[in-house]
Design an enzyme around this catalytic site. Structure first.
Site, PDB file in Angstrom:
ATOM      1  N   ASN A  24      21.384 -38.198 -37.494  1.00 21.72           N
ATOM      2  CA  ASN A  24      20.510 -37.237 -37.289  1.00 21.72           C
ATOM      3  C   ASN A  24      21.228 -35.814 -37.564  1.00 21.72           C
ATOM      4  O   ASN A  24      22.040 -35.583 -36.578  1.00 21.72           O
ATOM      5  CB  ASN A  24      19.906 -37.360 -35.899  1.00 21.72           C
ATOM      6  CG  ASN A  24      19.116 -36.177 -35.427  1.00 21.72           C
ATOM      7  OD1 ASN A  24      18.589 -35.291 -36.282  1.00 21.72           O
ATOM      8  ND2 ASN A  24      18.683 -36.224 -34.097  1.00 21.72           N
ATOM      9  N   LYS A  81      20.039 -32.793 -37.352  1.00 22.26           N
ATOM     10  CA  LYS A  81      19.468 -31.824 -36.576  1.00 22.26           C
ATOM     11  C   LYS A  81      19.380 -30.476 -37.356  1.00 22.26           C
ATOM     12  O   LYS A  81      19.123 -30.397 -38.533  1.00 22.26           O
ATOM     13  CB  LYS A  81      20.398 -31.564 -35.338  1.00 22.26           C
ATOM     14  CG  LYS A  81      20.359 -32.960 -34.386  1.00 22.26           C
ATOM     15  CD  LYS A  81      20.929 -32.882 -33.103  1.00 22.26           C
ATOM     16  CE  LYS A  81      21.146 -34.032 -32.512  1.00 22.26           C
ATOM     17  NZ  LYS A  81      21.460 -34.156 -30.930  1.00 22.26           N
ATOM     18  N   HIS A 120      12.092 -37.424 -30.802  1.00 22.07           N
ATOM     19  CA  HIS A 120      13.397 -37.119 -30.201  1.00 22.07           C
ATOM     20  C   HIS A 120      13.243 -36.308 -29.131  1.00 22.07           C
ATOM     21  O   HIS A 120      12.604 -35.613 -28.848  1.00 22.07           O
ATOM     22  CB  HIS A 120      14.303 -36.324 -31.531  1.00 22.07           C
ATOM     23  CG  HIS A 120      15.909 -36.222 -30.892  1.00 22.07           C
ATOM     24  ND1 HIS A 120      16.197 -35.335 -30.079  1.00 22.07           N
ATOM     25  CD2 HIS A 120      16.708 -37.141 -31.490  1.00 22.07           C
ATOM     26  CE1 HIS A 120      17.553 -35.548 -29.994  1.00 22.07           C
ATOM     27  NE2 HIS A 120      17.964 -36.817 -30.723  1.00 22.07           N
ATOM     28  N   GLU A 126      14.932 -33.707 -27.916  1.00 19.50           N
ATOM     29  CA  GLU A 126      15.160 -32.397 -28.282  1.00 19.50           C
ATOM     30  C   GLU A 126      13.692 -31.863 -28.518  1.00 19.50           C
ATOM     31  O   GLU A 126      13.285 -30.810 -28.155  1.00 19.50           O
ATOM     32  CB  GLU A 126      16.024 -32.062 -29.290  1.00 19.50           C
ATOM     33  CG  GLU A 126      17.251 -32.244 -28.614  1.00 19.50           C
ATOM     34  CD  GLU A 126      18.439 -32.425 -29.807  1.00 19.50           C
ATOM     35  OE1 GLU A 126      18.251 -32.386 -30.981  1.00 19.50           O
ATOM     36  OE2 GLU A 126      19.693 -32.832 -29.370  1.00 19.50           O
ATOM     37  N   GLU A 137      17.838 -43.566 -26.443  1.00 17.55           N
ATOM     38  CA  GLU A 137      18.827 -42.256 -26.296  1.00 17.55           C
ATOM     39  C   GLU A 137      18.639 -41.942 -24.780  1.00 17.55           C
ATOM     40  O   GLU A 137      17.790 -41.143 -24.667  1.00 17.55           O
ATOM     41  CB  GLU A 137      18.322 -41.433 -27.185  1.00 17.55           C
ATOM     42  CG  GLU A 137      18.588 -41.718 -28.868  1.00 17.55           C
ATOM     43  CD  GLU A 137      18.923 -40.714 -29.803  1.00 17.55           C
ATOM     44  OE1 GLU A 137      20.118 -40.647 -30.494  1.00 17.55           O
ATOM     45  OE2 GLU A 137      17.954 -39.697 -29.691  1.00 17.55           O
ATOM     46  N   GLY A 142      24.720 -35.649 -27.104  1.00 12.82           N
ATOM     47  CA  GLY A 142      25.521 -34.266 -27.347  1.00 12.82           C
ATOM     48  C   GLY A 142      26.466 -33.767 -26.247  1.00 12.82           C
ATOM     49  O   GLY A 142      27.040 -32.639 -26.288  1.00 12.82           O
ATOM     50  N   SER A 161      26.186 -39.696 -28.165  1.00 15.89           N
ATOM     51  CA  SER A 161      27.699 -39.595 -28.247  1.00 15.89           C
ATOM     52  C   SER A 161      28.307 -40.886 -29.011  1.00 15.89           C
ATOM     53  O   SER A 161      29.131 -41.242 -28.586  1.00 15.89           O
ATOM     54  CB  SER A 161      28.163 -39.148 -26.750  1.00 15.89           C
ATOM     55  OG  SER A 161      27.479 -38.016 -26.348  1.00 15.89           O
TER      56      SER A 161
HETATM   57  P1  PGA Z   1      24.681 -37.203 -30.391  1.00 24.09           P
HETATM   58  O1  PGA Z   1      23.325 -36.932 -30.856  1.00 24.09           O
HETATM   59  O2  PGA Z   1      25.249 -38.284 -31.093  1.00 24.09           O
HETATM   60  O3  PGA Z   1      25.384 -35.662 -30.922  1.00 24.09           O
HETATM   61  O4  PGA Z   1      25.153 -37.533 -29.115  1.00 24.09           O
HETATM   62  C1  PGA Z   1      22.367 -38.221 -30.994  1.00 24.09           C
HETATM   63  C2  PGA Z   1      20.959 -37.573 -31.122  1.00 24.09           C
HETATM   64  O5  PGA Z   1      20.686 -36.544 -30.665  1.00 24.09           O
HETATM   65  O6  PGA Z   1      20.216 -38.514 -31.774  1.00 24.09           O
END
Ligand code: PGA
Length: 251
Positions: A11, A13, A97, A99, A169, A175, A215
């Site tokens: 992803n 983003k 997601h 976010e 997730e 993140g 992560s």
């Molecule tokens: P990350 O993000 O690997 O940076 O923790 C995962 C995601 O948001 O899908």
């Protein structure tokens, strides 16, 4: 042993201009050319989908988007339909997601409509769910997952969920550098699979791929992938560089 092909999804983003996305995609295509028995997907920003599609065409790397709108077309300024994503070269779409839930008003109801639209257009939905830190600490992880799965998949979207991918997730792991332990992740994945079994039966429960996200790095992917109900990873930060993402693909 199950027969689910692992899926490693990146992803991207809101990172990378078109030139940067094309460069990273080109590096990745070369680095994973020798892989087999694993599906690979990257999801760049909308504007980079078309140029990246030309780079990944005929390669081991599949293409996804990070969102869609459920109507086919119309006066919906700023939105993009499932059919348009397919026409631009996508096979996958990330839906719900955290976010998007946190910053853009995504709800279980809109997620439900988007999953339906994706399946109707033959896009593979990567349906994201997960609890916040407060929800985990108050002992509500399973009830949160329960509601997200049931509401996200309710009604007409269930007719053919054959291609469905779920991404667990935990919001507190995205993140942050805090990964769920492989035991915590396995516990959640097993619970999600049992929910699918209860809702749609054993055939779908056995075939649905459940990815872990939060992560994921080259250093922790193998331990996660060794768990029986973890079928892949949805990777943010570590997918932005072809080298680290290819190491995850080759877990
Ligand atoms: P990350 O993000 O690997 O940076 O923790 C995962 C995601 O948001 O899908």
């Amino acid at each position: 042993m199950n027969t689910r092909t692992p899926l490693i999804a990146g992803n991207w983003k809101m990172y990378k201009t078109n030139a940067e996305a094309v460069e990273t995609a080109g590096q990745l295509v070369e680095l994973v050319a020798d892989t087999s028995d694993v599906d690979i997907m990257i999801a760049p920003v909308f504007t980079a989908i078309d140029p990246v599609s030309k780079v990944v065409a005929g390669s081991r790397v599949g293409l996804g988007a990070q969102n869609l709108y459920w109507e086919k077309e119309g006066a919906y300024t700023g939105e993009i339909s499932a059919g348009m994503l397919v026409a631009a070269g996508c096979q996958y779409v990330i839906i719900g997601h955290s976010e998007r839930r946190q910053y853009f008003g995504e709800t279980d109801e809109t997620v439900n409509k988007k999953i339906g639209a994706a399946i109707a257009a033959d896009l593979i939905p990567v349906f994201c769910i997960g609890e916040t830190e407060a929800e985990r600490e108050s002992g509500n992880t399973f009830s949160v997952l329960d509601k997200q799965v049931k509401d996200g998949l309710k009604e007409k979207v269930v007719e053919d969920l054959g291609s469905l991918v779920i991404a667990y997730e935990p919001v507190w792991a995205i993140g942050t550098g805090k990964t769920a332990t492989s035991d915590q992740a396995q516990e959640a994945h097993q619970y999600i699979r049992s929910l699918i079994d209860g809702l749609y039966g054993a055939t779908l429960a056995d075939s649905v791929r459940i990815l872990y996200g939060g992560s994921v790095k080259p250093a922790n992917v193998a331990e996660l992938m060794a768990m029986p109900d973890i079928d892949g990873a949805l990777v943010g930060g570590a997918s932005l560089e072809a080298e680290s993402f290819s190491q995850i693909v080759k877990f």
